[in-house]
Design an enzyme around this catalytic site. Structure first.
Site, PDB file in Angstrom:
ATOM      1  N   TYR A  73      -9.455   6.589 -15.267  1.00 58.72           N
ATOM      2  CA  TYR A  73      -8.966   5.405 -15.971  1.00 58.72           C
ATOM      3  C   TYR A  73      -9.045   5.668 -17.467  1.00 58.72           C
ATOM      4  O   TYR A  73     -10.051   6.192 -17.964  1.00 58.72           O
ATOM      5  CB  TYR A  73      -9.826   4.175 -15.651  1.00 58.72           C
ATOM      6  N   GLU A 130      -2.853   0.818 -21.237  1.00 58.05           N
ATOM      7  CA  GLU A 130      -3.739   1.251 -20.152  1.00 58.05           C
ATOM      8  C   GLU A 130      -3.010   2.145 -19.159  1.00 58.05           C
ATOM      9  O   GLU A 130      -1.840   1.914 -18.841  1.00 58.05           O
ATOM     10  CB  GLU A 130      -4.280   0.003 -19.448  1.00 58.05           C
TER      11      GLU A 130
END
Length: 377
Positions: free
Chosen positions: A101, A189
């Protein structure tokens, strides 16, 4: 402002970030063309601006034309949290070795931009932070836009153990930060950022949220807005120059100034009520704003009472009072109205309202106590 994954993917691609090949389709024929070009197997990803699409069956892997036709039809019939699937992202399926991530956002508590990364990608990052905070690594930009490459190198090594991935990751982090600043993002993101079995890193997902206050600088981005996901009342409020957000409570609020609006909602909750909205009429003294604000709030059938809480500076209390009287004339007012006015032209405002037998309250606490009691009946 949020945009769809396929739109965020295009922005990432233009910035030089590695993305998975594919395209977006609204019709079956287009999806088949994209799949033929990308090569089977492909992944069909429903494009919706709400979470939980995987659990709702909104993502499917298909291995040939027949499977794609069946899956595409099923997705087009699907509703995810009440929203129809209008477009589907078709991308090449990739062989995943490991998921990471990464994201860039603003840490308001530290008043700084932060790069967040984790070797535990592909899942809810908030849940990871809760149950395994050690897995979350943070890199603060320390108030600037320029990245300290020496610090970044150390940070990358703490997330990517394999030396062959570290330079790739470092390049991706730098480009993601650049996107964040150039596009005035509040969030950029990638989850998951994927290590493939052939040792490459690619963005298997893309998410970007933008700062609404900076959209005037980016008409190309504002044109990406999907109005189907916007509340109709919030859209109308913007047209009237009102800052409005609908909430789930029973006490309608009309306030001037964002800080006072937040404080008003806090006190409503403190005294046992639940605010039905955030609404800031701003510094304007236009009585029409009060009328427009009441029109919007009264559409919400959950509202049991309305509080008008004004601290007059630039905003003149007498103009607010005139707006209240005009609303009384033009609108059906099925719920009680509680008014607190203080500041510029306060005396004149109270005289105007008194002539129409509208009571005003001297303090915010008194007014909030009254409106919460009325909303509870």
């Amino acid at each position: 402002m949020k945009i769809h994954e396929y739109q965020a993917t295009e922005i990432f691609k233009a910035a030089g970030l590695p993305v998975v090949s594919g395209g977006v389709a609204s019709e079956l024929g287009m999806a088949l063309q994209i799949a033929d070009k990308a090569g089977y197997p492909v992944v069909l990803k429903s494009q919706v601006l709400v979470g939980g699409r995987g659990k709702a069956g909104g993502i499917k892997v298909v291995h040939n034309k027949e499977e794609l036709e069946k899956a595409f039809g099923a997705l087009k019939q699907l509703k995810i949290k009440g929203y129809a699937v209008e477009k589907i992202l078709v991308v090449r399926a990739i062989q995943i070795k490991k998921e990471f991530y990464i994201g860039v956002t603003v840490d308001s508590a530290k008043d700084d931009v932060v790069l967040i990364a984790s070797s535990a990608g592909g899942v809810d990052i908030e849940e990871t932070a809760r149950i395994n905070p050690e897995a979350i690594k943070k890199f603060y930009l320390q108030g600037g836009r320029d990245v300290d490459l020496e610090r970044l190198t150390v940070f990358v090594r703490g997330v990517f153990e394999d030396p062959s991935l570290q330079q790739q990751a470092k390049d991706i982090f730098q480009k993601l930060i650049k996107v964040f600043f150039e596009k005035d993002c509040s969030l950029a993101e990638i989850n998951p950022l994927v290590e493939t079995r052939d040792g490459q890193i690619v963005a298997a997902d893309a998410k970007i949220n933008f700062d609404d206050n900076a959209l005037f600088r980016h008409p190309d981005i504002e044109s990406m807005k999907d109005s189907a996901y916007e509340d109709a009342d919030e859209q109308e409020a913007r047209q009237y120059g009102l800052s409005f957000v609908k909430l789930d409570g029973h006490v309608g609020c009309i306030v001037n100034g964002a800080g006072l609006a937040m404080a008003t909602m806090d006190i409503i909750k403190l005294l046992g009520g639940e605010p039905a909205n955030f609404l800031d009429v701003g510094g304007s003294s236009n009585p029409q704003k009060v009328l427009n604000a009441l029109k919007i709030i009264l559409r919400n059938k959950k509202v049991k009472a309305i509080l008008i809480n004004i601290f007059g500076g630039i905003t003149r209390c007498d103009d607010i009072a005139k707006g209240i009287l005009e609303a009384k004339k033009q609108l059906d007012m099925p719920v009680p109205l509680v008014v607190r006015l203080t500041g510029t032209n306060e005396k004149e405002a109270k005289e105007i309202l008194a002539q129409s037998h509208i009571q005003t309250y001297a303090t915010m606490r008194e007014a909030v106590q009254r409106v919460v009691a009325l909303a509870a009946k």
